[in-house]
Design a protein around this motif. Structure first.
Motif, PDB file in Angstrom:
ATOM      1  N   MET A 137       9.503  45.433  -3.470  1.00 35.39           N
ATOM      2  CA  MET A 137       9.118  44.215  -4.177  1.00 35.39           C
ATOM      3  C   MET A 137       9.013  43.078  -3.181  1.00 35.39           C
ATOM      4  O   MET A 137       9.747  43.024  -2.196  1.00 35.39           O
ATOM      5  N   VAL A 138       8.100  42.203  -3.420  1.00 36.70           N
ATOM      6  CA  VAL A 138       7.858  41.054  -2.536  1.00 36.70           C
ATOM      7  C   VAL A 138       7.618  41.549  -1.101  1.00 36.70           C
ATOM      8  O   VAL A 138       8.035  40.907  -0.128  1.00 36.70           O
ATOM      9  N   GLY A 139       7.005  42.720  -0.975  1.00 34.90           N
ATOM     10  CA  GLY A 139       6.711  43.272   0.340  1.00 34.90           C
ATOM     11  C   GLY A 139       7.936  43.681   1.123  1.00 34.90           C
ATOM     12  O   GLY A 139       7.903  43.786   2.350  1.00 34.90           O
ATOM     13  N   SER A 140       9.039  43.936   0.421  1.00 38.87           N
ATOM     14  CA  SER A 140      10.297  44.231   1.108  1.00 38.87           C
ATOM     15  C   SER A 140      11.054  45.331   0.379  1.00 38.87           C
ATOM     16  O   SER A 140      10.847  45.574  -0.809  1.00 38.87           O
ATOM     17  N   ASP A 141      11.970  45.983   1.101  1.00 37.35           N
ATOM     18  CA  ASP A 141      12.800  47.034   0.513  1.00 37.35           C
ATOM     19  C   ASP A 141      14.209  46.557   0.179  1.00 37.35           C
ATOM     20  O   ASP A 141      14.991  47.307  -0.390  1.00 37.35           O
ATOM     21  N   ILE A 142      14.556  45.321   0.544  1.00 35.37           N
ATOM     22  CA  ILE A 142      15.920  44.832   0.302  1.00 35.37           C
ATOM     23  C   ILE A 142      16.016  44.227  -1.105  1.00 35.37           C
ATOM     24  O   ILE A 142      16.257  43.031  -1.293  1.00 35.37           O
ATOM     25  N   ILE A 143      15.867  45.093  -2.085  1.00 34.23           N
ATOM     26  CA  ILE A 143      15.783  44.679  -3.489  1.00 34.23           C
ATOM     27  C   ILE A 143      17.006  43.870  -3.925  1.00 34.23           C
ATOM     28  O   ILE A 143      16.889  42.848  -4.600  1.00 34.23           O
ATOM     29  N   GLY A 144      18.193  44.325  -3.541  1.00 28.82           N
ATOM     30  CA  GLY A 144      19.404  43.643  -3.966  1.00 28.82           C
ATOM     31  C   GLY A 144      19.534  42.244  -3.412  1.00 28.82           C
ATOM     32  O   GLY A 144      20.155  41.374  -4.038  1.00 28.82           O
ATOM     33  N   SER A 145      18.974  42.014  -2.241  1.00 28.33           N
ATOM     34  CA  SER A 145      19.028  40.679  -1.644  1.00 28.33           C
ATOM     35  C   SER A 145      18.008  39.737  -2.270  1.00 28.33           C
ATOM     36  O   SER A 145      18.177  38.518  -2.226  1.00 28.33           O
ATOM     37  N   LEU A 146      16.972  40.301  -2.865  1.00 31.32           N
ATOM     38  CA  LEU A 146      15.870  39.501  -3.415  1.00 31.32           C
ATOM     39  C   LEU A 146      16.060  39.132  -4.880  1.00 31.32           C
ATOM     40  O   LEU A 146      15.367  38.256  -5.398  1.00 31.32           O
ATOM     41  N   ILE A 147      16.991  39.808  -5.567  1.00 29.85           N
ATOM     42  CA  ILE A 147      17.149  39.622  -7.009  1.00 29.85           C
ATOM     43  C   ILE A 147      18.616  39.402  -7.363  1.00 29.85           C
ATOM     44  O   ILE A 147      19.489  40.124  -6.887  1.00 29.85           O
ATOM     45  N   GLN A 148      18.866  38.407  -8.201  1.00 25.50           N
ATOM     46  CA  GLN A 148      20.172  38.234  -8.838  1.00 25.50           C
ATOM     47  C   GLN A 148      19.966  38.513 -10.323  1.00 25.50           C
ATOM     48  O   GLN A 148      19.181  37.834 -10.981  1.00 25.50           O
ATOM     49  N   VAL A 149      20.644  39.533 -10.847  1.00 23.96           N
ATOM     50  CA  VAL A 149      20.399  39.937 -12.235  1.00 23.96           C
ATOM     51  C   VAL A 149      21.706  40.086 -12.991  1.00 23.96           C
ATOM     52  O   VAL A 149      22.715  40.547 -12.442  1.00 23.96           O
ATOM     53  N   THR A 150      21.696  39.657 -14.242  1.00 24.18           N
ATOM     54  CA  THR A 150      22.836  39.818 -15.145  1.00 24.18           C
ATOM     55  C   THR A 150      22.323  40.430 -16.439  1.00 24.18           C
ATOM     56  O   THR A 150      21.141  40.780 -16.557  1.00 24.18           O
ATOM     57  N   ASN A 151      23.197  40.515 -17.426  1.00 27.00           N
ATOM     58  CA  ASN A 151      22.774  41.031 -18.730  1.00 27.00           C
ATOM     59  C   ASN A 151      22.085  39.976 -19.585  1.00 27.00           C
ATOM     60  O   ASN A 151      21.715  40.247 -20.724  1.00 27.00           O
ATOM     61  N   LYS A 152      21.883  38.784 -19.012  1.00 30.89           N
ATOM     62  CA  LYS A 152      21.206  37.714 -19.745  1.00 30.89           C
ATOM     63  C   LYS A 152      19.909  37.271 -19.099  1.00 30.89           C
ATOM     64  O   LYS A 152      19.067  36.649 -19.755  1.00 30.89           O
ATOM     65  N   GLY A 153      19.721  37.575 -17.828  1.00 27.98           N
ATOM     66  CA  GLY A 153      18.507  37.140 -17.154  1.00 27.98           C
ATOM     67  C   GLY A 153      18.510  37.542 -15.698  1.00 27.98           C
ATOM     68  O   GLY A 153      19.465  38.141 -15.202  1.00 27.98           O
ATOM     69  N   PHE A 154      17.432  37.196 -14.996  1.00 30.46           N
ATOM     70  CA  PHE A 154      17.383  37.472 -13.563  1.00 30.46           C
ATOM     71  C   PHE A 154      16.630  36.374 -12.831  1.00 30.46           C
ATOM     72  O   PHE A 154      15.742  35.723 -13.381  1.00 30.46           O
TER      73      PHE A 154
END
Length: 224
Positions: A137-154
């Motif tokens: 995603m976003v031309g990168s493989d470091i998905i966890g660094s690019l997204i902050q996600v909870t059970n209410k939103g991201f």
């Protein structure tokens, strides 16, 4: 609740701390006053620990309400500590140890880096009890660094395009939006910690960034 705080002396708060809706795992050397801020903001119990003997807890593990996946180099005493807390813990096979950098997950789904093996993805699916999608995603493989996600939103990197936002919404089952923290930092997953109750972002985050975080993570309708 949303706060901008200097927790670890640099903006990478998400690298050091792992949070779920029930608890936050923090390094042993985190000052108690900082731990109290996390406890209050996220409304969680605080657990002091390490992963693989390291304070980089948020980089080396990923958790949701169903379980935790950790680096294969996790220590036995660490696994025992987590299991005694009632956490279902599993190690992810393979040579990739920085799982927090390459996995983003809530209780409904997970997006992981495409270089993870089928075996690794199976362990993640079974332990976190979610459907897993592997993609860049976003031309990168470091998905966890690019997204902050909870059970209410991201919140996803401001470089994400509309199709990527839609894809994340489908996987995570929640609405979200693009944004930055810490005056333009796009690695929002690495520079924040969050759960359904609140979020802590890099201290230098601006007012407009805070407003975007609040909206993306679904806090606007909450009565604080």
């Amino acid at each position: 609740m949303l706060k901008r705080v200097d927790i670890v002396g640099n903006p990478n708060v998400g690298v050091f701390i792992l949070a779920t809706d029930d608890l936050a795992i923090v390094p042993y050397n985190l000052l108690n006053e900082k731990a109290d801020i996390i406890k209050e903001t996220l409304d969680v119990d605080i657990v002091k620990s390490s992963i693989s003997g390291s304070s980089l807890i948020g980089s080396l593990a990923v958790a949701n309400s169903n379980g935790m996946v950790v680096s294969p180099h996790v220590l036995d005493r660490e696994v025992k500590q987590f299991e005694e807390l009632g956490i279902n813990v599993a190690t992810v096979p393979g040579r990739y140890t920085a799982l927090g950098n390459i996995i983003a997950a809530n209780d409904k789904g997970a997006i992981v880096s495409p270089f993870l093996s089928d075996e690794a993805i199976h362990v993640i699916e079974e332990t976190l009890d979610v459907n897993v999608e592997a993609t860049s995603m976003v031309g990168s493989d470091i998905i966890g660094s690019l997204i902050q996600v909870t059970n209410k939103g991201f919140l996803i990197s401001s470089k994400a395009v509309q199709s990527e936002i839609k894809f994340a919404q489908e996987v995570f089952g929640v609405e979200g939006d693009i944004g930055t923290v810490g005056r333009g930092i796009t690695l929002v997953g690495a520079c924040s910690i969050a759960n359904s109750n609140g979020a802590i972002v890099a201290k230098d985050s601006t007012g407009p960034e805070m407003a975007r975080v609040e909206e993306a993570l679904g806090f606007l309708d909450d009565d604080f």
